[in-house]
Design a protein around this motif. Structure first.
Motif, PDB file in Angstrom:
ATOM      1  N   TYR A  40       0.879  -1.174   0.000  1.00 17.58           N
ATOM      2  CA  TYR A  40       0.000   0.000   0.000  1.00 17.58           C
ATOM      3  C   TYR A  40       0.912   1.219   0.000  1.00 17.58           C
ATOM      4  CZ  TYR A  40      -3.413   3.340   2.026  1.00 17.58           C
ATOM      5  OH  TYR A  40      -4.228   4.414   2.272  1.00 17.58           O
ATOM      6  N   PRO A  54       0.330   4.861  -0.094  1.00 18.06           N
ATOM      7  CA  PRO A  54      -0.576   6.019  -0.102  1.00 18.06           C
ATOM      8  C   PRO A  54       0.106   7.362  -0.288  1.00 18.06           C
ATOM      9  CG  PRO A  54      -0.284   5.224   2.137  1.00 18.06           C
ATOM     10  CD  PRO A  54       0.425   4.253   1.246  1.00 18.06           C
ATOM     11  N   ALA A  67      -3.105   5.415  -3.160  1.00 19.72           N
ATOM     12  CA  ALA A  67      -4.175   4.861  -2.333  1.00 19.72           C
ATOM     13  C   ALA A  67      -5.256   4.240  -3.216  1.00 19.72           C
ATOM     14  CB  ALA A  67      -4.778   5.948  -1.447  1.00 19.72           C
ATOM     15  N   HIS A  71       2.672   5.160   5.159  1.00 19.08           N
ATOM     16  CA  HIS A  71       1.806   6.320   5.461  1.00 19.08           C
ATOM     17  C   HIS A  71       2.545   7.294   6.372  1.00 19.08           C
ATOM     18  CE1 HIS A  71      -1.897   8.317   4.857  1.00 19.08           C
ATOM     19  NE2 HIS A  71      -2.611   7.228   4.651  1.00 19.08           N
ATOM     20  N   ILE A  72       2.067   8.527   6.436  1.00 21.39           N
ATOM     21  CA  ILE A  72       2.750   9.529   7.263  1.00 21.39           C
ATOM     22  C   ILE A  72       2.647   9.141   8.750  1.00 21.39           C
ATOM     23  CG2 ILE A  72       2.405  11.412   5.623  1.00 21.39           C
ATOM     24  CD1 ILE A  72       0.070  12.350   7.371  1.00 21.39           C
ATOM     25  N   LEU A 102       1.878  10.664  11.416  1.00 22.05           N
ATOM     26  CA  LEU A 102       0.674  11.105  12.130  1.00 22.05           C
ATOM     27  C   LEU A 102      -0.476  10.127  11.893  1.00 22.05           C
ATOM     28  CD1 LEU A 102      -0.585  13.224  13.945  1.00 22.05           C
ATOM     29  CD2 LEU A 102      -1.151  14.568  11.913  1.00 22.05           C
ATOM     30  N   PHE A 103      -0.568   9.668  10.666  1.00 18.74           N
ATOM     31  CA  PHE A 103      -1.604   8.689  10.352  1.00 18.74           C
ATOM     32  C   PHE A 103      -1.378   7.410  11.151  1.00 18.74           C
ATOM     33  CE2 PHE A 103      -3.088   4.947   8.135  1.00 18.74           C
ATOM     34  CZ  PHE A 103      -4.411   5.265   7.878  1.00 18.74           C
ATOM     35  N   PRO A 106      -6.099   4.196  17.241  1.00 21.04           N
ATOM     36  CA  PRO A 106      -7.154   4.632  18.163  1.00 21.04           C
ATOM     37  C   PRO A 106      -8.432   5.063  17.445  1.00 21.04           C
ATOM     38  CG  PRO A 106      -5.302   6.192  18.158  1.00 21.04           C
ATOM     39  CD  PRO A 106      -4.863   4.981  17.398  1.00 21.04           C
ATOM     40  N   PHE A 107      -8.273   5.627  16.260  1.00 21.89           N
ATOM     41  CA  PHE A 107      -9.449   6.017  15.462  1.00 21.89           C
ATOM     42  C   PHE A 107     -10.307   4.779  15.175  1.00 21.89           C
ATOM     43  CE2 PHE A 107     -11.108   6.622  11.015  1.00 21.89           C
ATOM     44  CZ  PHE A 107     -12.086   7.558  11.317  1.00 21.89           C
ATOM     45  N   TYR A 139     -11.649   3.241  18.768  1.00 22.96           N
ATOM     46  CA  TYR A 139     -12.645   3.943  19.588  1.00 22.96           C
ATOM     47  C   TYR A 139     -13.714   4.662  18.788  1.00 22.96           C
ATOM     48  CZ  TYR A 139      -9.036   3.010  23.013  1.00 22.96           C
ATOM     49  OH  TYR A 139      -8.118   2.376  23.804  1.00 22.96           O
ATOM     50  N   ILE A 140     -13.448   4.964  17.552  1.00 21.72           N
ATOM     51  CA  ILE A 140     -14.456   5.708  16.785  1.00 21.72           C
ATOM     52  C   ILE A 140     -15.214   4.789  15.826  1.00 21.72           C
ATOM     53  CG2 ILE A 140     -14.872   7.652  15.220  1.00 21.72           C
ATOM     54  CD1 ILE A 140     -12.573   9.102  16.610  1.00 21.72           C
TER      55      ILE A 140
HETATM   56  C1  LMG Z   1      -4.470  10.801   2.681  1.00 18.66           C
HETATM   57  O1  LMG Z   1      -4.043  11.108   3.914  1.00 18.66           O
HETATM   58  C2  LMG Z   1      -3.428  11.179   1.685  1.00 18.66           C
HETATM   59  O2  LMG Z   1      -3.304  12.543   1.725  1.00 18.66           O
HETATM   60  C3  LMG Z   1      -3.890  10.727   0.324  1.00 18.66           C
HETATM   61  O3  LMG Z   1      -2.882  10.938  -0.604  1.00 18.66           O
HETATM   62  C4  LMG Z   1      -4.204   9.272   0.339  1.00 18.66           C
HETATM   63  O4  LMG Z   1      -3.029   8.585   0.544  1.00 18.66           O
HETATM   64  C5  LMG Z   1      -5.156   8.961   1.456  1.00 18.66           C
HETATM   65  O5  LMG Z   1      -6.648   7.220   1.890  1.00 18.66           O
HETATM   66  C6  LMG Z   1      -5.366   7.504   1.573  1.00 18.66           C
HETATM   67  O6  LMG Z   1      -4.672   9.420   2.670  1.00 18.66           O
HETATM   68  C7  LMG Z   1      -5.088  11.123   4.758  1.00 18.66           C
HETATM   69  C8  LMG Z   1      -4.590  11.320   6.105  1.00 18.66           C
HETATM   70  C9  LMG Z   1      -3.606  12.433   6.151  1.00 18.66           C
HETATM   71  O7  LMG Z   1      -5.747  11.572   6.837  1.00 18.66           O
HETATM   72  C10 LMG Z   1      -5.924  10.846   7.877  1.00 18.66           C
HETATM   73  O8  LMG Z   1      -5.047  10.186   8.303  1.00 18.66           O
HETATM   74  C11 LMG Z   1      -7.264  10.927   8.426  1.00 18.66           C
HETATM   75  C12 LMG Z   1      -7.682   9.604   8.963  1.00 18.66           C
HETATM   76  C13 LMG Z   1      -7.531   9.243  10.118  1.00 18.66           C
HETATM   77  C14 LMG Z   1      -7.721   9.049  11.313  1.00 18.66           C
HETATM   78  C15 LMG Z   1      -7.495  10.221  12.131  1.00 18.66           C
HETATM   79  C16 LMG Z   1      -8.673  10.557  12.873  1.00 18.66           C
HETATM   80  C17 LMG Z   1      -8.306  11.374  13.947  1.00 18.66           C
HETATM   81  C18 LMG Z   1      -9.277  11.266  14.957  1.00 18.66           C
HETATM   82  C19 LMG Z   1      -8.611  11.373  16.213  1.00 18.66           C
HETATM   83  C20 LMG Z   1      -8.803  10.131  16.933  1.00 18.66           C
HETATM   84  C21 LMG Z   1      -7.895  10.030  18.046  1.00 18.66           C
HETATM   85  C22 LMG Z   1      -8.157   8.869  18.801  1.00 18.66           C
HETATM   86  C23 LMG Z   1      -9.198   9.090  19.720  1.00 18.66           C
HETATM   87  C24 LMG Z   1      -9.286   8.029  20.643  1.00 18.66           C
HETATM   88  C25 LMG Z   1      -9.560   8.547  21.934  1.00 18.66           C
HETATM   89  C26 LMG Z   1     -10.329   7.643  22.701  1.00 18.66           C
HETATM   90  C27 LMG Z   1     -10.262   7.909  24.096  1.00 18.66           C
HETATM   91  O9  LMG Z   1      -3.894  13.358   7.023  1.00 18.66           O
HETATM   92  C28 LMG Z   1      -3.444  13.209   8.287  1.00 18.66           C
HETATM   93  O10 LMG Z   1      -2.894  12.224   8.628  1.00 18.66           O
HETATM   94  C29 LMG Z   1      -3.674  14.296   9.149  1.00 18.66           C
HETATM   95  C30 LMG Z   1      -4.445  13.773  10.254  1.00 18.66           C
HETATM   96  C31 LMG Z   1      -4.854  14.863  11.058  1.00 18.66           C
HETATM   97  C32 LMG Z   1      -5.969  14.418  11.803  1.00 18.66           C
HETATM   98  C33 LMG Z   1      -6.522  15.593  12.416  1.00 18.66           C
HETATM   99  C34 LMG Z   1      -7.694  15.207  13.145  1.00 18.66           C
HETATM  100  C35 LMG Z   1      -8.828  15.890  12.607  1.00 18.66           C
HETATM  101  C36 LMG Z   1      -9.962  15.506  13.377  1.00 18.66           C
HETATM  102  C37 LMG Z   1     -10.945  14.989  12.474  1.00 18.66           C
HETATM  103  C38 LMG Z   1     -11.645  13.942  13.150  1.00 18.66           C
HETATM  104  C39 LMG Z   1     -12.308  13.182  12.164  1.00 18.66           C
HETATM  105  C40 LMG Z   1     -12.943  12.078  12.794  1.00 18.66           C
HETATM  106  C41 LMG Z   1     -13.990  11.642  11.907  1.00 18.66           C
HETATM  107  C42 LMG Z   1     -14.762  10.638  12.600  1.00 18.66           C
HETATM  108  C43 LMG Z   1     -15.880  10.295  11.774  1.00 18.66           C
HETATM  109  C44 LMG Z   1     -16.530   9.144  12.381  1.00 18.66           C
HETATM  110  C45 LMG Z   1     -17.665   8.777  11.550  1.00 18.66           C
END
Ligand code: LMG
Ligand code: NDP
Ligand code: PMR
Length: 399
Positions: free
Chosen positions: A175, A177, A271, A317-318, A320-321, A327-328, A331-332
């Motif tokens: 994969y 991405p 991706a 993947h990056i 941060l991802f 956890p995403f 828990y989500i």
């Molecule tokens: C893209 O990256 C690439 O850019 C693209 O080229 C392609 O490769 C694609 O599909 C592949 O990926 C996307 C990536 C980059 O985005 C993500 O990673 C987002 C997904 C991920 C999960 C992060 C959710 C964060 C929620 C926080 C959860 C924390 C855990 C909580 C548990 C606590 C329990 C006690 O971008 C990033 O990686 C940047 C990520 C920045 C995330 C910022 C968070 C924004 C918050 C948004 C929340 C969204 C949650 C949605 C929930 C919906 C539920 C229905």
């Protein structure tokens, strides 16, 4: 792009056919969480119950440069039940993640000798050791799916081992991405589709001949699919969405030169290429079923093992991802499954006596009961499956 959640919910799941003991009714919910309680598939009874003559196939034992030194016969279990023999199961990409966990589960059941078909012999050996898989229950053979020569070489090595193939699991995948530009297999196919689909396509076609020779009572060919290739789910609607289009890029050889590196002929997107490759995996399983199930009795199946958010699949993947994704999912979305549990699910599709139905895409509900899931329109399009088959045959040199 608006998500039509309601229709996704209703179309994401299907009521299983009656009479399947482990295929449980799956009630729909947006995040794939089951609302019903079901008895877990009986995993204790096994293919061992199916009598099989102990067959001392002492094949020519040639030096296998890339294989561990295990005898070239399907051995009886260590309990010394001489009338019963282990099944032989090839698992591609068994050096990590789902493949390793499934190899472990199968080996530990005592019913299987696992051929770990891996591109990195040392990594596979280390992985098998640290997973605690008993030496006599596995053999590592070299397979690089990104090279069709290597696929053919693997098939030769397997044949020279003197073993008979009972189950093939096409599990390996890459994969990419974050890739900005496409990379390519030895033959010049875009790497994700080349590895995940075309490498496995050739492997399956060649090894089908070996499986035909097996007298194992429940022969199976399994190709790992995924929810992310299925646009009838929420996960499958996260952009970029899978879409094979009219296959113009595939027909052009995915070489990024005189043809697009993408199956649909579009701009490269790593991706999407992965998701497209999973659609090809699921279409190939169904086409194999249509062409060979009746003739061979082999069960062809695919599955979505759950979101195993911790595996090496996300290594590109990056950071941060990789940090937030587990956890995403835990828990989500609640779609998270551990490598160990996912491995047991795959082992179930290999070995559970109740999962013999062919042409099925298995999924699991919250209580880890398996059910027959419904594929998206594209991933169940018979005409597209035929075209993917025909084009792929040409690309891998079978037609
Ligand atoms: C893209 O990256 C690439 O850019 C693209 O080229 C392609 O490769 C694609 O599909 C592949 O990926 C996307 C990536 C980059 O985005 C993500 O990673 C987002 C997904 C991920 C999960 C992060 C959710 C964060 C929620 C926080 C959860 C924390 C855990 C909580 C548990 C606590 C329990 C006690 O971008 C990033 O990686 C940047 C990520 C920045 C995330 C910022 C968070 C924004 C918050 C948004 C929340 C969204 C949650 C949605 C929930 C919906 C539920 C229905
Ligand atoms: P991993 O990255 O942990 O495992 C992939 C395996 O494939 C590795 O063993 C890897 O080898 C191997 N592999 C990669 N390229 C090649 C190649 N060219 N030749 C031979 N082997 C190769 O990922 P997962 O365990 O997560 O993935 C396994 C399967 O599960 C894939 O088919 C994936 O699509 C599917 N899946 C995964 C989900 C998840 O959430 N993780 C969800 C749905 C499906 P190496 O160890 O040398 O890198
Ligand atoms: Mg997903 C029901 C919700 C669900 C499930 C089961 C998955 C599985 N994902 C879900 C939802 C979402 N994902 C949502 C709402 C988002 C937006 C925040 C989201 C995002 C997301 C990204 C960026 N998801 C991803 C990625 C990836 O890079 C993974 C991917 O597509 O790999 C191809 C992925 C996955 N989500 C899954 C599963 C199983 C994966 C990865 C593995 C795979 O299909 O092989």
């Amino acid at each position: 792009m608006a998500l039509q959640a309601a229709s996704l919910v209703s179309s994401a799941f299907v009521v299983p056919k009656e009479g399947k003991s482990s295929a449980s009714l799956k009630e729909s919910s947006l995040l794939g969480v089951s609302l019903s309680d079901h008895v877990k598939a009986d995993f204790s009874s096994s293919a061992l119950k199916c009598k099989r003559e102990f067959n001392q196939r002492v094949g020519t034992v040639r030096a296998q440069s890339m294989a561990t030194a295990t005898p070239a016969v399907n051995r009886a279990s260590s309990e010394g039940k001489k009338t019963l023999t282990q099944g032989c199961c090839v698992v591609t990409g068994a050096s990590s993640g789902l493949g390793l966990a499934a190899a472990k589960a199968l080996a530990e059941s005592g019913k299987w000798h696992v051929i770990m078909a891996c591109r990195d012999f040392l990594k596979a050996e280390r992985a098998a050791k640290s997973a605690g898989i008993a030496k006599e229950n596995y053999t590592i053979m070299h397979l690089d799916l990104a090279s069709l020569d290597s696929v053919r070489q693997f098939v030769d090595t397997f044949r020279q081992s003197g073993r008979t193939l009972d189950v093939l699991v096409c599990n390996a995948a890459v994969y990419l991405p974050t890739a900005k530009e496409p990379t390519f297999t030895a033959e010049g196919f875009e790497l994700s589709v080349g590895t995940n689909h075309l490498g496995h396509f050739l492997l399956s076609r060649l090894l089908l001949e070996d499986m035909k020779k097996s007298d194992y009572p429940s022969k199976r060919l399994i190709i790992v699919g995924s929810i992310t290739g299925n646009t009838n789910t929420l996960a499958g609607n996260v952009p970029p969405k899978a879409n094979l289009g009219d296959l113009r890029g595939l027909a052009g050889g995915l070489n990024g030169l005189n043809s697009s590196a993408m199956i649909d002929g579009g701009e490269f997107d790593g991706a999407k290429a992965y998701k497209d490759s999973k659609v090809c995996n699921m279409l190939t399983m169904q086409e194999l079923h249509r062409r060979f199930h009746e003739e061979t009795g082999i069960t062809f199946a695919s599955l979505y093992p759950g979101c195993i958010a911790t595996t090496g699949l996300f290594r590109e993947h990056i950071p941060l991802f990789r940090l937030l994704f587990p956890p995403f999912q835990k828990y989500i979305t609640k779609g998270f499954v551990s490598e160990e549990d996912a491995g047991k699910r795959l082992a179930q599709v290999v070995s559970d006596p109740s999962l013999t139905k062919s042409g099925v895409y298995w999924s699991w509900n919250k209580n880890s009961a398996s059910f027959e899931n419904q594929l998206s329109q594209e991933a169940s399009d018979a005409e597209k499956a035929r075209k993917v088959w025909e084009v792929s045959e040409k690309l891998v040199g079978l037609a």
